[in-house]
Motif scaffolding. Sequence first.
Motif, short mmCIF file in Angstrom:
data_model
loop_
_atom_site.label_atom_id
_atom_site.label_comp_id
_atom_site.label_asym_id
_atom_site.label_seq_id
_atom_site.Cartn_x
_atom_site.Cartn_y
_atom_site.Cartn_z
N VAL A 1 0.86 -1.19 0.00
CA VAL A 1 0.00 0.00 0.00
C VAL A 1 0.89 1.23 0.00
N ASP A 2 0.73 2.04 -0.99
CA ASP A 2 1.48 3.29 -1.03
C ASP A 2 0.84 4.25 -0.05
N ILE A 3 1.68 5.08 0.52
CA ILE A 3 1.14 6.07 1.44
C ILE A 3 1.23 7.44 0.77
N ALA A 4 0.14 8.18 0.86
CA ALA A 4 0.11 9.48 0.19
C ALA A 4 1.06 10.43 0.88
N PRO A 5 1.76 11.27 0.12
CA PRO A 5 2.72 12.20 0.71
C PRO A 5 2.01 13.37 1.40
N PRO A 6 2.76 14.13 2.22
CA PRO A 6 2.15 15.31 2.85
C PRO A 6 1.78 16.35 1.80
N ALA A 7 0.92 17.27 2.18
CA ALA A 7 0.53 18.35 1.26
C ALA A 7 1.75 19.16 0.87
N THR B 1 4.53 7.57 8.46
CA THR B 1 5.21 7.35 7.18
C THR B 1 4.84 5.98 6.62
N HIS B 2 4.07 5.19 7.40
CA HIS B 2 3.61 3.89 6.94
C HIS B 2 2.09 3.82 7.17
N PRO B 3 1.38 3.08 6.31
CA PRO B 3 -0.08 3.04 6.44
C PRO B 3 -0.56 2.55 7.80
N SER B 4 0.23 1.68 8.45
CA SER B 4 -0.22 1.16 9.74
C SER B 4 0.04 2.13 10.89
N GLY B 5 0.64 3.27 10.60
CA GLY B 5 0.82 4.28 11.64
C GLY B 5 2.26 4.53 12.03
N TRP B 6 3.17 3.64 11.65
CA TRP B 6 4.57 3.81 12.04
C TRP B 6 5.16 5.10 11.47
N ILE B 7 6.15 5.63 12.21
CA ILE B 7 6.95 6.73 11.67
C ILE B 7 8.40 6.26 11.61
N ASP B 8 8.96 6.45 10.45
CA ASP B 8 10.35 6.09 10.24
C ASP B 8 11.25 6.94 11.15
N GLY B 9 12.24 6.31 11.81
CA GLY B 9 13.08 7.01 12.79
C GLY B 9 13.78 8.22 12.20
N ALA B 10 14.42 8.04 11.06
CA ALA B 10 15.18 9.14 10.46
C ALA B 10 14.27 10.31 10.11
N THR B 11 13.05 9.98 9.66
CA THR B 11 12.11 11.05 9.29
C THR B 11 11.72 11.87 10.51
N LEU B 12 11.46 11.18 11.63
CA LEU B 12 11.06 11.91 12.84
C LEU B 12 12.21 12.78 13.35
N VAL B 13 13.41 12.23 13.28
CA VAL B 13 14.57 13.03 13.70
C VAL B 13 14.68 14.28 12.84
N ASP B 14 14.47 14.09 11.55
CA ASP B 14 14.52 15.21 10.62
C ASP B 14 13.46 16.26 10.95
N ARG B 15 12.22 15.77 11.21
CA ARG B 15 11.12 16.70 11.53
C ARG B 15 11.39 17.44 12.83
#
Lengths: 883, 450
Positions: free
Chosen positions: A404-410, A534-548
Motif C-alpha cells: 500500500v502506497d502512502i500518500a505524501p504530505p501536502a 510514514t507507513h499506512p499502519s501508523g509507524w513513523i520512520d526514525g530518520a524522518t522523525l529526527v529530521d522533523r
Amino acid sequence: MGQADLQAVAAGGQHRVIEFFQGMSEQERRKLSTHAFAIYKQAEKIYFNTAVSRQSRASMHISLESAACALFATAVPSEMERLRWRAWDELSAVRVLADRSPPWLHEWLDHELAARSAVWSFAKRMVDAGLCPPPTCDNWVLGFIIGDSGHSRRFDKQPLAETIASDPRLQDILWRLFEVEGTQEISLAQHDKYSKSNAWAVAVTTLAEDGRLPRERLLDASLAALTRDFAQFRAGWFSALHEKLKPNPEERRQRRHVYLGLLASRIPPTVSFAVEALTIIDKNGGMDDAILLDHIEPALGARSKKTVLAALKLVGRAVKRSPTLAKKLRMLQVCLAHEAQEVQAAALDLLESTAGLDDKAIAEIVRQGADLLAPSLRRRADRWVGSKEEDGKALAGHAPALVVDIAPPARSRDEAIDILSIAIERLDPVHDIERALDGVSRFCHERDDDFDLKTGPLLKRARKLLAARDAGKPMTGKDPRLDLCALAVSWITASEPPEIGAGASIYQLLSRRIREVALRALRGEGRALLALPTHPSGWIDGATLVDRAQAGDADWLDAIQALLRLRPDEAVAASPAARVVPGEFGCALRYALGATPEPPFMEPSIWLAAHRARFPTQDASFFAADGPDGAKAARYTRRLGLDREYRYLMPALEVQPSVPKRVVPAHLPVLLHCLENGEEAERPSVHRARIRWAATVWPASLEPLFASRMGAAAARWYSSGWGPEAADAAYFESILHSEAPLGPASLFGVSLGLETSDKAIGVFAVDVLIRCLDCARLDASQLGEELGLLIGSGGASLGRVARRLGEVAAYSPLLAGYVRDAIEAALPAMGDSPTNDISHLLSLLNELCAASNLAVRSPAARSVLETLKGGKRARLAAELLGR
Amino acid sequence: MTAGEIAQSYRYAFPSSLRRRDSGVPLLTLATSGGVIANPYFYQGRMLAPRRAADLMLAVAQVARSRFYVPPGMLTRILAAADPVVTSQRGCLRFESLSACCGIYVRLDLLPEALEGDVVGTGTTNVDFNPEMRAALAQLASDEKANLAVGADEFELRRESGAVVERKVPLPSRWLKGFVEVTAYQAAMSPVFDLEGGGILRFLRTLPRAPLGSGVKTWVQAAGGTARVSMRDGPGAVAANGIERLRMLEGIARDARRLRVYSSGGTSAWELTFPDARFSLVMSAEASRGFSGEGQVLENLVAGAPEASLKRVQSAMHWNAQIDADEISRLSGNTADDVRAAIAALGTRGLVGFDLARSSYFRRELPFDLGKVEVLHPRLGAARELLAAGAVSRKGAEIHVRSDDLTYRVRLQDGVASCTCPWFAKHRGDRGPCKHVLAARLWEQDHGAG
C-alpha cells in the motif's frame, strides 16, 4: 348543490348519504364528485393528523365512513386512483354501489384488488352481494387464505377443515391455491408458520383422511405446485403437504415421472424431497433404471451432502441392476468436486465397484474431478490418473504481501485545502485525517488575497455539516468529521476552536490533537506535524522523525503521539542528527530509537510513549504512570466458559493492572484501554474510521484496543444471542491494516471470530489468520493454544472452526502446515470426554496430514487420539494414527 | 406517476406461453412488444438443450422481478417490474434485464449451438415473462424436444388475437439510465480470473445469504481451484461489495464450464459459459448503488460525436453478433477512432450493448424512448445551465466555475479531472464527473483547452 350542502348531508352519517343518493342519475352524481372528493380528503387528513385535537375532529361532524360513501356514490375510477381510498364501512359502501351499479365496477374491482390485497374483504362483500363476478387476479384467491379476519385463521372459532367442508366456494378456491404462489405477506406457508393449530395443511390432510377431499387430486396438485417457479419458502409448504398425505409406494410409483422432473428443480429442498421419494419407489422395485439415470444428474450436483449420497445410492443400485448403463457414470464427475469428502469417497467407491466400467473410462471420469479431490482420496485417484506434481493451481501459493502506497504530505496550501475537504467527506483512508492535520499545520500562515475564494466551498460545507440537525457537538471524540469541520471553520475564519468535551477516551485524543492544530492555525505558526505516519499502519520512520524534530518546538500531544508511533532504529539513535534534538523530547526520542535513557525524567507522558514504542510488553521503573500499559505493561487473562443451562459460550478477558478512574489524557497507551462503553458513533462509517485511526495510535500493539472491546463485547455476542455487532468488524479490519504481532487479546478475538456464526466476522478471522501466519505475526503454537481454548470450552462449534481453518490451509502449503501443527497442538485440550464435533477438526487434520504425507508427531496428541472410541472420530483417529 | 418515471406500455398480441402441441412437442412462444415494429417476429426454431435454456431464461426474468436493495423510505412501495428485453441477431439471441434497484444487470446469450432454426427478423423488443409461462418453463424436461418462437407470424397473431396483453408500467427513469450505464462500465472491464468445473459451484456455495454488514467491503480472490470471499484487497482480487447478490448464479451454474470474472473499479462482471450459452451478471460497486447514479456515460454525452457521423455509423452497423469497428470505418468512411467515439456515443442512447466475451459492442436498440436519457441526467442539465449563465471562466491552469456564490476550481489535466466541490471530494470521480467538471468540459469544447 355546493360543497357545504354535501358536507351537511355527510354530517348526517352514512345512512343519510345513502338515502341522499338513492336513485340519483349518473349525471347528477358526477356533478357532485368534486365536492365528495374534497370532503373525503379533508376527513382523511383530519383522521390521520395526530396533531388535531379530539374536539376539532368532533367538530368536523363528518366521519370517514360517510365521506367514503359520498365518494363511492359519485367518483369514477380515475378519481379513486388519485387517493388511497378505503371503504371504511364496507356494508354501506356496498349499498351505495348496489344502488349506483356503474358499468366499470367489475374491471375496477379487479384492478384495485390486483394492486392492493387490503381491499379483499370489500371485494368479497361485493361479490357476495352479486354486484360483480369474482375477480380474476391472484389476490382474490390469496385473500381466502386468511379469510375475513384480515390476518390469520388461527383465531377462527370453527376448525378450518369444517369451514372448507361447509363452503363449496372455498373448496374451488382451494385448488387455485395450488397454482398461485402468494406473496411475502400472504401465502399458505406464511399462514401456517404462525397458525399451527388451524393450519391449512392440517385442515387439508384431515379432509383427505375423511374422504371429503379427493386424495389423489391433492397428491397431484401438491406435486404440480412444486414444478412451478415458486420461491423456496413457499414451495416448502407443498412438499410438506405431500408428505403429510403419506403416499403409499404405489401412489408414488404412479407419479415417478413428476418426481424425476423435480430433480432439476432450482429449489434444493425440492430436489432432496424428490430423491427421497424416488428412493422409496426404487426400493419397491418401481423404477426404470435408464430413465432414472437420464434424470438424476442434477441431484448429484446438489449442495446437501445427504441428498447427493442418497442420489449416489440410487445410481449405484441402478447400474448394479443394469450394468450396461455404467457408461452413464460420467456424470459422477460433479460428485468428485463436491465439498464433502464423504461424497467424493462414495463416488469413488461407486466407480471402483461398478462392473462394466473399464479402467480407461474410470480414469477419464476421475481426471476431470481430480483437482478438487480431498488429499486423503488422492492416493486412490492416483491409481487411475497417476500421481502428479503440485502445479500450484490447486493452491494459491505464498500469499503476496499487500503493498500500500502512502500518500505524501501536502505540498501547497491549495493541496492542504483539498486534503481537508476529502478527509471531511470520506474519513478513509484514515491516513488522510493525519494528512489533513499536517497540511493545515504546515500552511496555516499562508493567507493571501485569494484565500477566501479558495476556501469558500470548504467553509460552506463545514458549516453545513456542523449545523446539520442530527450533528452532535465537535471536539467530543464522537465524530472526527465534525472535529475536522470545526478545524476548517476555525482556520478559515481565524476563530477560536470549540472547547474539548468532558470525559476521557482514546477517541478524544484525536479531538485534542485536532484542536491543537486549530490553535496553531489561529496563531499562524506554520509547522509540519511530527506525528504524521510514514507507513499506512501508523509507524513513523526514525530518520524522518529526527529530521522533523530539527524544526524546533512541536505541540505537546503531537510530540507524544510521534514518539508512540516511532519505529525503533538504533542506527538512527546514534546519528549526529538525533544527538542534536534538544530537550527532554530529544532524550526520549533517542531512547525510543534504541539509546539508553538519559535524565531528566520530568515528563512521564513523553517517557511512557518512548518506552512503549520500544518495549511494548516490558515494565519500566524510571517514570511513573498508572494503569495498564503505563509503567507496567498490561497482562491479560482469558477464559472461555460455558453456560451450563443454555450451553452458550462465556468468554471473559481481564486486564491487569486495572484502568484507573482518572486517566491522564497524555498517557496514550493507557488511554487506549478506554473506549467509550457502549457509545458508538451513529454512522457505521464514522465509527469504523475512529477504530481504524485508533489502531494507528500505537502501531506496535493492538492489544489494548482489542482488550477494551472484547472484554465486554464478546461476552455479549453469546449471552444476547445476537452475535457480533457491526462495530466489531472494524476491529478485525484494523488487524488487517496493522503490522503489530497478535497478542493474547487480539488472538482471543480472532479465535472467537473463527467460531462465531457471523459470516462477516468469520471471513475477517480467516483473512487475519492468513495474513498474520503468512508474515510471521502469529505462529502455529499460538494458534494451537487458541484452538485448545475453543476445544476445551466444550461448547464451541468446531465444525465452523474446522471449515474456516480449512480455508486458511487452502491458501498455501506453508499455511496448511501451520494449521496442521496448530490442530495437533490443540488436541490434548479435548480431555476425556470430547464433543462429537471434534471429528470436524480430526477430519481436517487427516486431510492436511494426507496432503503433506506426514503423520501426527506430537506424543500428547497421539495418546489422546488413542483414547477415542466408537464412531466417526474413532475411525479418523485410527486413520491418523495409522498414517 | 412521478417526475422520475416514464410511462412504458407493453402491448403484447398474446401472452407468452409454453404449450404442448398435438405432437406432444412443447412450443415456447415468447410474446414481443415494441421495438422496430409493434409486435416483431424474430425467431422460430428448436431449442437443443431446453432445460438449460429454460433455467437461464427464468434467471433473466427473476432479476427483472428482483430488488437487491430497498432504499430507505421505499419499503412498502412496490415497483412494477420491467419486462426483459430480447435482441435477435445473426447467430445469437440475447435476453437482458436489470433489477428494479438497478444494481444488477444480467444478459443471456443463446449461441448458435443452443438453437436450430431461422432468424426471421432482427432487432430488439420486450418479451412477456408472465407467471403462467414461467411456471410452464420450470416444468420443461431436459430430454424434451422443445421449440421456441420469439414473436409470431401473421397467422399466429390472427389466431392469438383474442388475448391481447396490455400493461402500463411506470418505469423509473433511473432504470433506463442504468441500462445505458452498464454498457459504459462493461466496455472498460478486463478479465481478472477464471474458475472451471466444480470450482465454480464450490465458490458460489460459500457466498453469504444476507448482506455482510453496512459498509463492509469485500473482494473475491481465486484460491485452490476455486475462489474465496475476502475482506482484504490484494493482487488478483476483484472488488465485489454486496456479494450476496451473486448467489443467484448458484441456481444455474450446475452445467457451467467456466466462470470468468471481469472488473473495472468497484464494478464486476461474472460470466458463466455453457456449451451453448453465456450468462453474464454485472454487479454495481455496492448494493445500495444502482448503475443509474454512476454517471460513467456523462463524459461520453459531453464529448458526443457529430450527428452526421453517428447516423453513418449507425446505418453501417449490421445485426451481427458483434460490431467490427474497422469494417464500419470502411463502410462509413469515418476513421476507426471516429467510429469508436461514435459507438461510445451510441451507447449513451442505448443503441449498442457490450459483449464482454467478444470484447466488442453489439447492436441493440432498446425499445424505450431513450431520447430523454440526456435530459434525465441532472448533472449534465445543471452543467449546461452553468455554462449558459456564463459561470465558467479560465484562471491560469484552472477553470473556475461559479455556482451558488462560490467558486469551484476545476483542473483538467491529461484527461483526469478534479474539482474542489464536496461531491467530488466524496466520490473522487468514481461516480462520474460532477456538474462543475462537466461545465468545464463543455466550456473547453467551445473555447478550446488552455
